[in-house]
Write an enzyme that holds these catalytic residues in place. Structure first.
Site, PDB file in Angstrom:
ATOM      1  N   ARG A  25      -0.002   6.269   7.565  1.00 24.53           N
ATOM      2  CA  ARG A  25       0.203   6.356   6.117  1.00 24.53           C
ATOM      3  C   ARG A  25      -0.315   7.687   5.569  1.00 24.53           C
ATOM      4  O   ARG A  25       0.196   8.220   4.588  1.00 24.53           O
ATOM      5  CB  ARG A  25      -0.545   5.229   5.393  1.00 24.53           C
ATOM      6  CG  ARG A  25       0.055   3.849   5.617  1.00 24.53           C
ATOM      7  CD  ARG A  25      -0.597   2.865   4.657  1.00 24.53           C
ATOM      8  NE  ARG A  25      -0.369   1.474   5.050  1.00 24.53           N
ATOM      9  CZ  ARG A  25       0.709   0.768   4.735  1.00 24.53           C
ATOM     10  NH1 ARG A  25       1.678   1.323   4.034  1.00 24.53           N
ATOM     11  NH2 ARG A  25       0.823  -0.481   5.110  1.00 24.53           N
ATOM     12  N   PHE A  28      13.730   5.612  10.851  1.00 23.15           N
ATOM     13  CA  PHE A  28      12.475   4.962  10.492  1.00 23.15           C
ATOM     14  C   PHE A  28      11.441   6.066  10.292  1.00 23.15           C
ATOM     15  O   PHE A  28      11.229   6.887  11.169  1.00 23.15           O
ATOM     16  CB  PHE A  28      12.012   3.976  11.564  1.00 23.15           C
ATOM     17  CG  PHE A  28      10.863   3.151  11.079  1.00 23.15           C
ATOM     18  CD1 PHE A  28      11.085   2.035  10.287  1.00 23.15           C
ATOM     19  CD2 PHE A  28       9.557   3.527  11.358  1.00 23.15           C
ATOM     20  CE1 PHE A  28      10.017   1.298   9.782  1.00 23.15           C
ATOM     21  CE2 PHE A  28       8.481   2.796  10.861  1.00 23.15           C
ATOM     22  CZ  PHE A  28       8.721   1.671  10.076  1.00 23.15           C
ATOM     23  N   VAL A  29      10.830   6.089   9.129  1.00 22.73           N
ATOM     24  CA  VAL A  29       9.928   7.188   8.801  1.00 22.73           C
ATOM     25  C   VAL A  29       8.501   6.705   8.522  1.00 22.73           C
ATOM     26  O   VAL A  29       8.286   5.535   8.178  1.00 22.73           O
ATOM     27  CB  VAL A  29      10.449   7.983   7.581  1.00 22.73           C
ATOM     28  CG1 VAL A  29      11.729   8.714   7.918  1.00 22.73           C
ATOM     29  CG2 VAL A  29      10.642   7.083   6.377  1.00 22.73           C
ATOM     30  N   LYS A  41      17.161   5.206   1.170  1.00 19.86           N
ATOM     31  CA  LYS A  41      18.066   5.099   2.327  1.00 19.86           C
ATOM     32  C   LYS A  41      19.290   4.301   1.882  1.00 19.86           C
ATOM     33  O   LYS A  41      19.355   3.087   2.110  1.00 19.86           O
ATOM     34  CB  LYS A  41      17.391   4.279   3.439  1.00 19.86           C
ATOM     35  CG  LYS A  41      16.410   4.985   4.328  1.00 19.86           C
ATOM     36  CD  LYS A  41      16.080   4.022   5.498  1.00 19.86           C
ATOM     37  CE  LYS A  41      14.727   4.250   6.089  1.00 19.86           C
ATOM     38  NZ  LYS A  41      14.345   3.223   7.066  1.00 19.86           N
ATOM     39  N   LYS A  98       0.813  -1.189   0.000  1.00 14.06           N
ATOM     40  CA  LYS A  98       0.000   0.000   0.000  1.00 14.06           C
ATOM     41  C   LYS A  98       0.862   1.260   0.000  1.00 14.06           C
ATOM     42  O   LYS A  98       0.418   2.344  -0.319  1.00 14.06           O
ATOM     43  CB  LYS A  98      -0.878   0.036   1.270  1.00 14.06           C
ATOM     44  CG  LYS A  98      -1.639  -1.227   1.541  1.00 14.06           C
ATOM     45  CD  LYS A  98      -2.503  -1.032   2.815  1.00 14.06           C
ATOM     46  CE  LYS A  98      -3.242  -2.282   3.209  1.00 14.06           C
ATOM     47  NZ  LYS A  98      -2.391  -3.304   3.883  1.00 14.06           N
ATOM     48  N   GLY A  99       2.147   1.085   0.396  1.00 12.75           N
ATOM     49  CA  GLY A  99       3.010   2.239   0.638  1.00 12.75           C
ATOM     50  C   GLY A  99       3.158   3.202  -0.530  1.00 12.75           C
ATOM     51  O   GLY A  99       3.231   4.410  -0.343  1.00 12.75           O
ATOM     52  N   ASP A 128      15.008   0.555   1.065  1.00 13.14           N
ATOM     53  CA  ASP A 128      15.770   0.395   2.294  1.00 13.14           C
ATOM     54  C   ASP A 128      16.899  -0.604   2.013  1.00 13.14           C
ATOM     55  O   ASP A 128      17.930  -0.234   1.458  1.00 13.14           O
ATOM     56  CB  ASP A 128      14.772  -0.091   3.358  1.00 13.14           C
ATOM     57  CG  ASP A 128      15.334  -0.143   4.752  1.00 13.14           C
ATOM     58  OD1 ASP A 128      16.275   0.597   5.035  1.00 13.14           O
ATOM     59  OD2 ASP A 128      14.824  -0.938   5.561  1.00 13.14           O
ATOM     60  N   ASP A 152       4.115   3.381   6.813  1.00 14.03           N
ATOM     61  CA  ASP A 152       3.382   3.092   8.049  1.00 14.03           C
ATOM     62  C   ASP A 152       4.288   2.615   9.172  1.00 14.03           C
ATOM     63  O   ASP A 152       5.401   2.139   8.956  1.00 14.03           O
ATOM     64  CB  ASP A 152       2.346   2.000   7.786  1.00 14.03           C
ATOM     65  CG  ASP A 152       3.007   0.632   7.554  1.00 14.03           C
ATOM     66  OD1 ASP A 152       3.833   0.517   6.627  1.00 14.03           O
ATOM     67  OD2 ASP A 152       2.706  -0.308   8.321  1.00 14.03           O
ATOM     68  N   GLU A 207       7.774   3.436  -5.934  1.00 20.67           N
ATOM     69  CA  GLU A 207       7.861   2.940  -4.554  1.00 20.67           C
ATOM     70  C   GLU A 207       7.880   4.094  -3.558  1.00 20.67           C
ATOM     71  O   GLU A 207       8.253   5.212  -3.902  1.00 20.67           O
ATOM     72  CB  GLU A 207       9.156   2.121  -4.389  1.00 20.67           C
ATOM     73  CG  GLU A 207       8.932   0.626  -4.458  1.00 20.67           C
ATOM     74  CD  GLU A 207       8.325   0.037  -3.185  1.00 20.67           C
ATOM     75  OE1 GLU A 207       7.715   0.782  -2.379  1.00 20.67           O
ATOM     76  OE2 GLU A 207       8.461  -1.181  -2.991  1.00 20.67           O
TER      77      GLU A 207
HETATM   78  P1  IMP Z   1      13.514  -3.309   1.452  1.00 21.81           P
HETATM   79  O1  IMP Z   1      13.272  -4.630   0.798  1.00 21.81           O
HETATM   80  O2  IMP Z   1      14.317  -3.432   2.714  1.00 21.81           O
HETATM   81  O3  IMP Z   1      14.068  -2.257   0.540  1.00 21.81           O
HETATM   82  O4  IMP Z   1      12.088  -2.890   1.974  1.00 21.81           O
HETATM   83  C1  IMP Z   1      11.436  -1.829   1.515  1.00 21.81           C
HETATM   84  C2  IMP Z   1      10.054  -1.780   2.146  1.00 21.81           C
HETATM   85  O5  IMP Z   1      10.140  -1.785   3.593  1.00 21.81           O
HETATM   86  C3  IMP Z   1       9.405  -0.469   1.776  1.00 21.81           C
HETATM   87  O6  IMP Z   1       8.661  -0.593   0.595  1.00 21.81           O
HETATM   88  C4  IMP Z   1       8.558  -0.170   2.992  1.00 21.81           C
HETATM   89  O7  IMP Z   1       7.297  -0.797   2.858  1.00 21.81           O
HETATM   90  C5  IMP Z   1       9.312  -0.798   4.152  1.00 21.81           C
HETATM   91  N1  IMP Z   1      10.155   0.225   4.836  1.00 21.81           N
HETATM   92  C6  IMP Z   1      11.491   0.355   4.792  1.00 21.81           C
HETATM   93  N2  IMP Z   1      11.918   1.386   5.527  1.00 21.81           N
HETATM   94  C7  IMP Z   1      10.807   1.934   6.073  1.00 21.81           C
HETATM   95  C8  IMP Z   1      10.591   3.068   6.944  1.00 21.81           C
HETATM   96  O8  IMP Z   1      11.503   3.803   7.373  1.00 21.81           O
HETATM   97  N3  IMP Z   1       9.289   3.321   7.276  1.00 21.81           N
HETATM   98  C9  IMP Z   1       8.247   2.567   6.825  1.00 21.81           C
HETATM   99  N4  IMP Z   1       8.412   1.519   6.008  1.00 21.81           N
HETATM  100  C10 IMP Z   1       9.674   1.197   5.632  1.00 21.81           C
HETATM  101 MG    MG Z   2       6.711  -0.500  -0.068  1.00 26.01          MG
END
Ligand code: IMP
Ligand code: MG
Length: 178
Positions: free
Chosen positions: A165, A152-153, A131, A41-42, A103, A159, A99
């Site tokens: 959100r 963490f945001v 990030k 949903k992000g 992260d 969320d 997206e």
């Molecule tokens: P990745 O596979 O670690 O890059 O995960 C990315 C997903 O983790 C993003 O699409 C978000 O849904 C979630 N995520 C990563 N960092 C944050 C944050 O700081 N706040 C909220 N959701 C996050």
């Molecule tokens: Mg996401």
């Protein structure tokens, strides 16, 4: 409610940057139809805002998918299960995956691989937040809204336990009332 959330990127800053990204993307996709894909949903807030900033000369189509990652909450394996697949095929399309935040890059790395296998004409990635310090997988990001440090945001689609959100700004979570 005792949670403390500090405004990190204001609504005005985000609006300004989304408008700039819209202009850049409109130039890059001149003469094409832009097929925007949102990972629920992000990504939904950013994608709809960004899509409104694409020039009227560039036709836009939208599609959505929903994934859930295997593994525990603290560390995703990166392997995702498609919970809701796209409605339309990608073959021959100029696809932009949108997206909220990248992260570790694990989820995106896997998703981009799935998308590539569907033979789009082109495939690019746009994220509101990036990030880079946390990156574990090398994903090529074509358009970034803001680079941020390892906070963490929440807000703008992101969320904490499904909440926040809808905040119109990006906030850093400073304290959570358990
Ligand atoms: P990745 O596979 O670690 O890059 O995960 C990315 C997903 O983790 C993003 O699409 C978000 O849904 C979630 N995520 C990563 N960092 C944050 C944050 O700081 N706040 C909220 N959701 C996050
Ligand atoms: Mg996401």
């Amino acid at each position: 409610m005792g949670d403390v959330i500090r405004v990190m990127i204001s609504e005005e800053e985000i609006e300004k940057r989304v408008k700039e990204l819209g202009e850049i993307i409109s130039r890059d996709y001149a003469g094409k139809t832009l097929h925007m894909i949102c990972v629920l949903k992000g990504g939904v807030y950013f994608m709809t805002d960004l899509s409104k900033r694409i020039s009227e000369d560039v036709p836009v189509t939208l599609d959505f998918m929903s994934v859930s990652s295997y593994g525990d909450d603290t560390k995703s394996s990166g392997v995702v299960r498609i919970v809701k697949d796209l409605d339309q095929p990608l073959e021959g399309k100029d696809v932009l995956l949108v997206e909220d935040i990248i992260d570790s890059g694990r989820t995106l790395y896997y998703l981009m691989d799935i998308m590539r296998g569907r033979h789009p004409k082109s495939l690019k990635l746009c994220t509101l937040l990036n990030k880079p310090d946390r990156r574990e997988r090398d994903v090529k990001v074509d358009y970034t809204g803001f680079m941020i440090e390892n906070n963490f945001v929440v807000g703008c689609g992101m969320d904490y336990k499904q909440k926040y959100r809808n905040l119109p700004y990006v906030g850093a979570v400073e304290r959570i009332e358990e």
